[in-house]
Design a protein around this motif. Structure first.
Motif, PDB file in Angstrom:
ATOM      1  N   VAL A 119     -87.524 -29.840  39.566  1.00  0.00           N
ATOM      2  CA  VAL A 119     -86.541 -30.921  39.648  1.00  0.00           C
ATOM      3  C   VAL A 119     -85.575 -30.860  38.459  1.00  0.00           C
ATOM      4  CG1 VAL A 119     -86.250 -33.425  39.553  1.00  0.00           C
ATOM      5  CG2 VAL A 119     -88.036 -32.435  40.985  1.00  0.00           C
ATOM      6  N   LEU A 120     -86.127 -30.687  37.249  1.00  0.00           N
ATOM      7  CA  LEU A 120     -85.285 -30.643  36.047  1.00  0.00           C
ATOM      8  C   LEU A 120     -84.259 -29.510  36.122  1.00  0.00           C
ATOM      9  CD1 LEU A 120     -87.281 -31.197  32.741  1.00  0.00           C
ATOM     10  CD2 LEU A 120     -85.898 -32.796  34.043  1.00  0.00           C
ATOM     11  N   ALA A 121     -84.666 -28.393  36.745  1.00  0.00           N
ATOM     12  CA  ALA A 121     -83.782 -27.222  36.786  1.00  0.00           C
ATOM     13  C   ALA A 121     -82.785 -27.286  37.937  1.00  0.00           C
ATOM     14  CB  ALA A 121     -84.617 -25.945  36.896  1.00  0.00           C
ATOM     15  N   LEU A 122     -82.973 -28.238  38.868  1.00  0.00           N
ATOM     16  CA  LEU A 122     -82.126 -28.309  40.071  1.00  0.00           C
ATOM     17  C   LEU A 122     -80.618 -28.230  39.807  1.00  0.00           C
ATOM     18  CD1 LEU A 122     -83.421 -30.855  42.743  1.00  0.00           C
ATOM     19  CD2 LEU A 122     -83.079 -28.409  42.947  1.00  0.00           C
ATOM     20  N   PRO A 123     -80.090 -28.996  38.823  1.00  0.00           N
ATOM     21  CA  PRO A 123     -78.634 -28.950  38.639  1.00  0.00           C
ATOM     22  C   PRO A 123     -78.131 -27.535  38.386  1.00  0.00           C
ATOM     23  CG  PRO A 123     -79.589 -30.725  37.353  1.00  0.00           C
ATOM     24  CD  PRO A 123     -80.730 -29.930  37.912  1.00  0.00           C
ATOM     25  N   PHE A 124     -78.897 -26.753  37.616  1.00  0.00           N
ATOM     26  CA  PHE A 124     -78.458 -25.402  37.277  1.00  0.00           C
ATOM     27  C   PHE A 124     -78.739 -24.437  38.413  1.00  0.00           C
ATOM     28  CE2 PHE A 124     -80.236 -27.688  33.643  1.00  0.00           C
ATOM     29  CZ  PHE A 124     -79.043 -27.964  32.987  1.00  0.00           C
ATOM     30  N   THR A 125     -79.922 -24.531  39.019  1.00  0.00           N
ATOM     31  CA  THR A 125     -80.260 -23.584  40.071  1.00  0.00           C
ATOM     32  C   THR A 125     -79.365 -23.794  41.287  1.00  0.00           C
ATOM     33  OG1 THR A 125     -82.061 -25.064  40.691  1.00  0.00           O
ATOM     34  CG2 THR A 125     -82.632 -23.142  39.417  1.00  0.00           C
ATOM     35  N   TYR A 126     -79.098 -25.059  41.634  1.00  0.00           N
ATOM     36  CA  TYR A 126     -78.253 -25.284  42.805  1.00  0.00           C
ATOM     37  C   TYR A 126     -76.860 -24.716  42.578  1.00  0.00           C
ATOM     38  CZ  TYR A 126     -75.400 -27.287  46.402  1.00  0.00           C
ATOM     39  OH  TYR A 126     -74.514 -27.410  47.440  1.00  0.00           O
TER      40      TYR A 126
END
Lengths: 286, 275
Positions: B152-159
């Motif tokens: 969840v924490l990484a979502l902004p970057f991975t998306y």
């Protein structure tokens, strides 16, 4: 017939989003809603405003003030220094080594926060630090400077604020076309007039947006301050952590939720401002 | 004639001023470089300190023998791997599906993926503690919950990374070609979408792994033991050991970046030859 088939397909298409939506709902939605709802509940589960009241009173109000001060200060200083660095780099030839180094370094250093950063600063200007020793050798005693206080935290936070500013503002600075400056000077404008009437107004929205992004970034930060000060400095995230680990009066178990709600509101507001300014910038950028 | 004269004035004007500007620019850059390099240099020096103002490798030699160090290093590496795997399995099909079938929902999905930025890690940890209090032990009593939340924490970057990658390839054409040739959705995903997204997938993996290896907040607040948590605890007794461990976190992160980019290049070369 075709209409029905189309609608069925549309529904099937939406079904493909189910795993993602379910995942986000469980691991982001449920925890967030727990915090928001818990902020308005007493220990027995009844509705109350006492948590909000406690969070808005001392000592927690003080934490919000200190957090806001540190975030605002590091945002303003970080934004100005970051802008200066971006300006300095943009004067260098495009495709040069300097650009490559600064953009790579900014990307890496914006990541260099938290635990390693705290220890790096202790190693540099802590009581046994390298810089402390050097300065001590030439008769300058900086052992009175506390890395664990307001000034110390500010100095350390700038380490990740400045690179973030460079990353965010550089595209906007690069987006100012040289033709605009040439057009202005052809029309008889001085450099100062160009910046006051053309460049400045264009850069203002992205600058203000970056300021808000940096504010949110510092406000939400916990790891660096926790590792550096061992939880001495009264920042909101540190207070939430203290409540979570049970350092709180009986009957205030939901206080952490109320403080968390406050953080979400402040960080959310700052990021909304950033997004709004970004949208204004995207009108002329590119 | 006048136009030519104007042009020379225009090009000479700024150049004359550049002298002063250049000095100021370099001054800013040198001061910034010092500010950013000194703490790193000091970390290296601090981790090399021996007894009585000498320098040696003793801290580094003893690091792996420190109680708990190796276990926590392995936990952190496993967490990084787990987070990357979950992220890719969840996000590659989802983003590809949105691009193919639901392009109108791209803004909405992006908005959802940016949401974790609004929820500070401390608050998320608090929420996890409250929400999953009565949860099964395999979930909340082990680092499994950390990997799930790190996704969840990484979502902004991975998306953003995957979305950018998908926007830069002719996805619809590629997928339709694959489907018309009789490939199943899974085959298309694994043999058409994934190879074309190689760079984005690699970058998303690097970003999430780097984030996980340094993550302290959630792990600490959920009372899990990871390398950053161990490092802070060690720092209360031995500054040299903690500094060496935190240098190691950086080195492992950078080594990972290097390793992945080498693999990425090799993969690119292989497909380049066959294609």
């Amino acid at each position: 017939m075709a209409e029905l088939k189309f609608r069925n397909r549309r529904r099937l298409d939406l079904l493909g989003l189910l795993p993602f939506l379910a995942y986000v709902a469980v691991f982001l939605g449920v925890p967030t809603i727990s915090v928001v709802v818990g902020a308005f509940q007493d220990d027995a589960g009844g509705w109350t405003l006492s948590n909000i009241g406690a969070a808005a009173g001392d000592p927690y109000l003080h934490a919000f003030v200190v957090s806001t001060e540190i975030s605002a200060l590091t945002a303003v200083v970080g934004a100005i220094v970051g802008l200066a660095i971006a300006f300095a780099v943009s004067a260098s030839p495009p495709g040069g080594v300097l650009r490559q180094v600064v953009s790579t370094a900014s990307g890496v250093l914006a990541y260099f926060a938290g635990v390693p950063l705290a220890f790096a600063f202790i190693a540099a200007i802590g009581s046994q630090g390298l810089v402390t020793k050097w300065l001590g050798a030439v008769g300058l005693d900086i052992s009175g400077f506390s890395l664990f206080g307001f000034a110390g935290i500010t100095l350390v936070y700038l380490y990740f604020q400045i690179p973030l500013m460079v990353l965010v503002i550089f595209p906007a600075l690069e987006g100012l076309r040289p033709q605009w400056q040439e057009a202005a000077s052809n029309l008889g404008a001085s450099r100062w007039q160009y910046w006051r009437l053309v460049g400045g107004p264009l850069l203002l929205p992205p600058f203000l947006g970056a300021l808000m992004l940096l504010f949110a970034n510092a406000f939400a930060a916990y790891a660096t301050a926790a590792a550096l000060t061992n939880g001495i400095i009264p920042l909101v995230p540190i207070q939430i952590a203290a409540v979570m680990s049970g350092n709180v009066a009986v009957g205030q178990e939901n206080l952490g939720n109320a403080l968390g709600l406050g953080m979400i509101l402040i960080v959310g507001l700052a990021l909304a401002g950033y997004a709004w300014m970004q949208r204004r910038t995207s009108r002329w950028l590119r | 004639m006048t136009a030519v004269a104007d042009l020379t004035v225009a090009t000479q004007g700024p150049r004359r001023k550049l002298g002063k500007g250049r000095v100021a620019a370099w001054l800013v850059l040198v001061i910034a470089a010092l500010y950013f390099l000194i703490p790193i240099a000091a970390s290296v020096e601090f981790s090399l300190r021996g007894v009585h103002d000498t320098h040696d490798l003793s801290t580094w030699e003893n690091l792996f023998g420190q109680p708990g160090f190796l276990d926590n290093l392995i936990t952190s590496l496993e967490l990084a791997a787990g987070t990357v795997v979950i992220t890719l399995v969840l996000m590659v099909p989802t983003t590809a599906w949105v691009h193919l079938r639901l392009p109108k929902l791209r803004r909405l999905i992006e908005a959802i993926c940016v949401l974790p930025l609004v929820i500070p890690a401390v608050v998320l940890a608090n929420g996890v503690l409250v929400a999953f209090r009565g949860g099964p032990n395999w979930l909340t009593g082990t680092p499994v919950i950390l990997a799930l939340e790190y996704v969840v924490l990484a979502l902004p970057f991975t998306y953003r990374t995957l979305d950018a990658g998908l926007s830069s390839i002719p996805l619809t054409t590629l997928v339709e070609a694959g489907r018309n040739l009789g490939a199943s959705w899974l085959t298309v995903l694994l043999r058409v979408v994934v190879p074309n997204l190689r760079t984005s997938i690699l970058n998303a993996s690097i970003l999430s792994a780097a984030m996980v290896l340094g993550e302290f907040t959630i792990a600490n607040l959920l009372l899990m033991n990871t390398l950053p948590v161990w490092t802070v605890q060690a720092g209360q007794q031995d500054g040299e050991v903690a500094t060496a461990a935190s240098m190691l976190i950086l080195i492992v992160t950078w080594a990972l970046l290097l390793l992945m980019s080498v693999f990425g290049q090799r993969g690119a070369r292989r497909t380049g030859r066959s294609g």
